[in-house]
Design a protein around this motif. Structure first.
Motif, PDB file in Angstrom:
ATOM      1  N   ASP A 158       0.839  -1.194   0.000  1.00 58.24           N
ATOM      2  CA  ASP A 158       0.000   0.000   0.000  1.00 58.24           C
ATOM      3  C   ASP A 158       0.876   1.245   0.000  1.00 58.24           C
ATOM      4  OD1 ASP A 158      -2.361   1.478   0.004  1.00 58.24           O
ATOM      5  OD2 ASP A 158      -2.749   1.241   2.153  1.00 58.24           O
ATOM      6  N   ILE A 159       0.281   2.342  -0.483  1.00 54.80           N
ATOM      7  CA  ILE A 159       0.895   3.668  -0.426  1.00 54.80           C
ATOM      8  C   ILE A 159      -0.127   4.596   0.195  1.00 54.80           C
ATOM      9  CG2 ILE A 159       1.750   5.628  -1.766  1.00 54.80           C
ATOM     10  CD1 ILE A 159       2.468   3.561  -3.987  1.00 54.80           C
ATOM     11  N   LYS A 160       0.310   5.388   1.179  1.00 60.29           N
ATOM     12  CA  LYS A 160      -0.557   6.385   1.786  1.00 60.29           C
ATOM     13  C   LYS A 160       0.180   7.721   1.787  1.00 60.29           C
ATOM     14  CE  LYS A 160      -2.266   2.886   5.069  1.00 60.29           C
ATOM     15  NZ  LYS A 160      -3.617   2.579   4.591  1.00 60.29           N
ATOM     16  N   PRO A 161      -0.546   8.837   1.686  1.00 60.02           N
ATOM     17  CA  PRO A 161       0.122  10.129   1.787  1.00 60.02           C
ATOM     18  C   PRO A 161       0.613  10.341   3.218  1.00 60.02           C
ATOM     19  CG  PRO A 161      -2.248  10.444   1.847  1.00 60.02           C
ATOM     20  CD  PRO A 161      -2.018   8.975   1.569  1.00 60.02           C
ATOM     21  N   TYR A 162       1.819  10.872   3.362  1.00 66.29           N
ATOM     22  CA  TYR A 162       2.341  11.192   4.691  1.00 66.29           C
ATOM     23  C   TYR A 162       1.875  12.598   5.064  1.00 66.29           C
ATOM     24  CZ  TYR A 162       5.679  12.721   8.271  1.00 66.29           C
ATOM     25  OH  TYR A 162       6.259  13.232   9.403  1.00 66.29           O
ATOM     26  N   VAL A 163       1.130  12.699   6.172  1.00 69.99           N
ATOM     27  CA  VAL A 163       0.560  13.960   6.626  1.00 69.99           C
ATOM     28  C   VAL A 163       0.935  14.150   8.093  1.00 69.99           C
ATOM     29  CG1 VAL A 163      -1.559  15.302   6.883  1.00 69.99           C
ATOM     30  CG2 VAL A 163      -1.390  13.592   5.058  1.00 69.99           C
ATOM     31  N   PRO A 164       1.860  15.105   8.380  1.00 67.03           N
ATOM     32  CA  PRO A 164       2.318  15.279   9.763  1.00 67.03           C
ATOM     33  C   PRO A 164       1.182  15.371  10.784  1.00 67.03           C
ATOM     34  CG  PRO A 164       3.676  16.590   8.306  1.00 67.03           C
ATOM     35  CD  PRO A 164       2.572  16.006   7.451  1.00 67.03           C
ATOM     36  N   ALA A 165       0.086  16.040  10.417  1.00 68.94           N
ATOM     37  CA  ALA A 165      -1.024  16.184  11.376  1.00 68.94           C
ATOM     38  C   ALA A 165      -1.624  14.818  11.734  1.00 68.94           C
ATOM     39  CB  ALA A 165      -2.107  17.089  10.805  1.00 68.94           C
ATOM     40  N   PHE A 166      -1.486  13.822  10.833  1.00 72.91           N
ATOM     41  CA  PHE A 166      -2.005  12.480  11.120  1.00 72.91           C
ATOM     42  C   PHE A 166      -0.924  11.590  11.750  1.00 72.91           C
ATOM     43  CE2 PHE A 166      -4.747  12.724   6.983  1.00 72.91           C
ATOM     44  CZ  PHE A 166      -5.446  13.793   7.500  1.00 72.91           C
ATOM     45  N   ASP A 167       0.304  11.733  11.228  1.00 72.50           N
ATOM     46  CA  ASP A 167       1.319  10.694  11.419  1.00 72.50           C
ATOM     47  C   ASP A 167       2.491  11.072  12.310  1.00 72.50           C
ATOM     48  OD1 ASP A 167      -0.032   9.023   9.515  1.00 72.50           O
ATOM     49  OD2 ASP A 167       0.776  10.314   7.937  1.00 72.50           O
ATOM     50  N   ALA A 168       2.575  12.331  12.712  1.00 72.43           N
ATOM     51  CA  ALA A 168       3.783  12.764  13.417  1.00 72.43           C
ATOM     52  C   ALA A 168       3.492  13.493  14.725  1.00 72.43           C
ATOM     53  CB  ALA A 168       4.632  13.646  12.496  1.00 72.43           C
ATOM     54  N   PRO A 169       2.922  12.772  15.707  1.00 66.92           N
ATOM     55  CA  PRO A 169       2.703  13.409  17.013  1.00 66.92           C
ATOM     56  C   PRO A 169       4.036  13.689  17.711  1.00 66.92           C
ATOM     57  CG  PRO A 169       2.314  11.064  17.194  1.00 66.92           C
ATOM     58  CD  PRO A 169       2.535  11.353  15.722  1.00 66.92           C
ATOM     59  N   GLU A 170       3.970  14.534  18.721  1.00 66.62           N
ATOM     60  CA  GLU A 170       5.153  14.831  19.530  1.00 66.62           C
ATOM     61  C   GLU A 170       5.396  13.651  20.475  1.00 66.62           C
ATOM     62  OE1 GLU A 170       8.215  17.615  20.433  1.00 66.62           O
ATOM     63  OE2 GLU A 170       6.519  17.883  19.046  1.00 66.62           O
ATOM     64  N   ALA A 171       6.456  12.907  20.224  1.00 66.34           N
ATOM     65  CA  ALA A 171       6.764  11.764  21.090  1.00 66.34           C
ATOM     66  C   ALA A 171       7.567  12.248  22.299  1.00 66.34           C
ATOM     67  CB  ALA A 171       7.549  10.711  20.324  1.00 66.34           C
ATOM     68  N   THR A 172       7.180  11.779  23.488  1.00 61.14           N
ATOM     69  CA  THR A 172       7.917  12.181  24.688  1.00 61.14           C
ATOM     70  C   THR A 172       8.870  11.081  25.152  1.00 61.14           C
ATOM     71  OG1 THR A 172       6.062  11.370  26.013  1.00 61.14           O
ATOM     72  CG2 THR A 172       6.088  13.726  25.487  1.00 61.14           C
ATOM     73  N   ARG A 173       8.622   9.835  24.726  1.00 58.81           N
ATOM     74  CA  ARG A 173       9.486   8.723  25.149  1.00 58.81           C
ATOM     75  C   ARG A 173       9.676   7.740  24.001  1.00 58.81           C
ATOM     76  NH1 ARG A 173       6.872   5.587  28.674  1.00 58.81           N
ATOM     77  NH2 ARG A 173       4.867   6.540  28.143  1.00 58.81           N
ATOM     78  N   ILE A 174      10.915   7.293  23.796  1.00 58.19           N
ATOM     79  CA  ILE A 174      11.194   6.287  22.766  1.00 58.19           C
ATOM     80  C   ILE A 174      11.896   5.074  23.363  1.00 58.19           C
ATOM     81  CG2 ILE A 174      11.192   7.884  20.815  1.00 58.19           C
ATOM     82  CD1 ILE A 174      14.273   7.898  21.000  1.00 58.19           C
ATOM     83  N   GLY A 175      11.529   4.771  24.609  1.00 55.55           N
ATOM     84  CA  GLY A 175      11.917   3.519  25.243  1.00 55.55           C
ATOM     85  C   GLY A 175      13.395   3.170  25.143  1.00 55.55           C
ATOM     86  N   TRP A 176      13.653   1.896  24.804  1.00 56.08           N
ATOM     87  CA  TRP A 176      15.033   1.394  24.796  1.00 56.08           C
ATOM     88  C   TRP A 176      15.871   2.073  23.710  1.00 56.08           C
ATOM     89  CZ3 TRP A 176      16.723  -0.859  20.304  1.00 56.08           C
ATOM     90  CH2 TRP A 176      15.738  -1.306  19.412  1.00 56.08           C
TER      91      TRP A 176
END
Lengths: 196, 196
Positions: A158-176
Motif C-alpha cells: 500500500d501507499i498512503k500520503p504522509y501527513v504530519p497532522a495524522f502521522d507525526a505526534p510529539e513523542a515524549t518517550r522512545i523507550g530502549w
C-alpha cells in the motif's frame, strides 16, 4: 463454489480470494477451524540498490540520499493521481525475505533481547514493513523516491500520503531506543532475520 | 500435501497458510495462476467507543482524548515486553468493514475525486489501516491507548514503536490536503466506504 474452487477455476478463485470483503475469510474459517486469515495481494514492486539484506541501512534515517523506484502495477496506477503533491509517502510492504518470527529479538540497534513489538525487526507474526520515504516524482506509474531503506524486489502492499497532522505526534518517550537512536544512521543490517 | 490440505487437515493447513515463508504463496500461485497472495492473521482486537463508522473521527488528530484498548492475543503477548517505554505506537489493522475499492475517491476532507493512494480512505486494494496513537499503559497484554480513531472490534495486524527519527520526516508538501488539513479535527466520517 467448493468444487470450482478446489479445481482451481479462476473466476471462482477470485470470488474466494480476490475480494476484500469477508467472503474469503469466511471460507478459510470453514476450512481451517476458526483461523480468520486476511488476504493481501502485491500491487507493485519496489526497486532499490539493496539486493542483499546484509549491509543495508536499517531505517530511512540511515539511507539519506539513497534513491529507488516503486513500480505500481498497471491495474492500480489510476490511484496514483494527486500523489505528486506530497513530499513524503508512507509505504507498506511485505518483508518477503523474512521467515517466521520470535517474540523476543536482539535488534540491530541493541545488544540485548527486546519484545518484538517494541522493535522494527522484519520477522513478525505479520511481516509487513512500514517506511516513510521522500517522493521525488511520479512518472508513468513509477514513483521515484529517496531515503529508502527497503530491499530490492520487495512486494508493495500500500501507499498512503504522509501527513504530519495524522502521522507525526510529539513523542515524549522512545523507550530502549532513547540512548541508541543516534546510531541509526550509521548502523547496517546483517543476516539475523533471514531464513536459516 | 494437497490431499491433506484439501481435506482440511489442520497441521497441513498450517504448513500452507500458517508460516510466513514463501510456501503458502507458492501453493496459491499454483492454484490461482500466478497471483501471489500474502496471508495475514489477526494478532489481537482493538476496542474503541466507535461501534459504527458514522460520526467517528477520521484521524487521531480528530480523536483527541478518545481512549481505547488493544487486546493482544495470549500467543503474542511476550512480544509486548519493552513497549511501555514508548509514548506512541504505530498500529496496523484490518479495515474489516471496508468492501472492495475504487481508484478514485472523494475523501471525507474534500469535495472532489482524488487518487486513492493520495488519500487514507479505507477501501483500498489491500485494506490495511495505519494509526499512530498514544500509549498510556500496558496491563496483562492489554494496551491502553489515547487519541484513537479506529472502529471497535477492528482486527489488529501489527504494533511497531513510533520513533520520530524513523517515522516523522519534515514534510514540505501535503498536496490536496494543504488547505483542508486544518479541518481534520472537526471532520467526521460517514457511510461512503462501507458495504452497500
Amino acid at each position: 463454489m467448493w468444487t470450482n474452487w478446489l479445481t482451481g477455476c479462476n473466476d471462482k478463485a477470485n470470488t474466494v480470494f480476490g475480494t476484500r470483503n469477508g467472503d474469503g475469510v469466511t471460507v478459510l474459517d470453514t476450512l481451517f477451524g476458526g483461523v480468520a486469515m486476511i488476504e493481501l495481494k502485491p500491487i507493485g514492486i519496489i526497486r532499490t540498490p539493496f539486493t542483499e539484506p546484509q549491509g543495508m541501512p536499517i531505517q530511512p534515517a540511515g539511507a539519506d540520499g539513497v534513491k529507488g523506484t516503486i513500480e505500481v502495477f498497471a491495474d492500480y496506477r489510476a490511484g496514483l493521481k494527486d500523489l505528486e503533491g506530497f513530499s513524503h509517502i508512507v509505504v507498506l510492504y511485505h518483508f518477503h525475505r523474512s521467515n517466521g518470527y520470535k517474540l523476543q529479538v536482539v535488534p540491530f540497534l541493541d545488544t540485548q533481547p527486546r519484545g518484538l513489538f517494541s522493535t522494527r525487526a522484519p520477522r513478525r507474526p505479520n511481516p509487513i514493513g512500514l517506511s516513510v520515504v521522500q517522493l521525488d516524482a511520479v512518472v508513468d506509474g513509477i514513483l521515484h523516491v529517496s531515503t529508502i531503506d527497503i530491499l530490492d524486489e520487495t512486494p508493495l502492499i500500500d501507499i498512503k500520503p504522509y501527513v504530519p497532522a495524522f502521522d507525526a505526534p510529539e513523542a515524549t518517550r522512545i523507550g530502549w531506543l532513547d540512548t541508541l537512536e543516534k546510531n541509526v544512521s550509521q548502523k547496517r543490517s546483517d543476516r539475523r532475520f533471514l531464513r536459516d
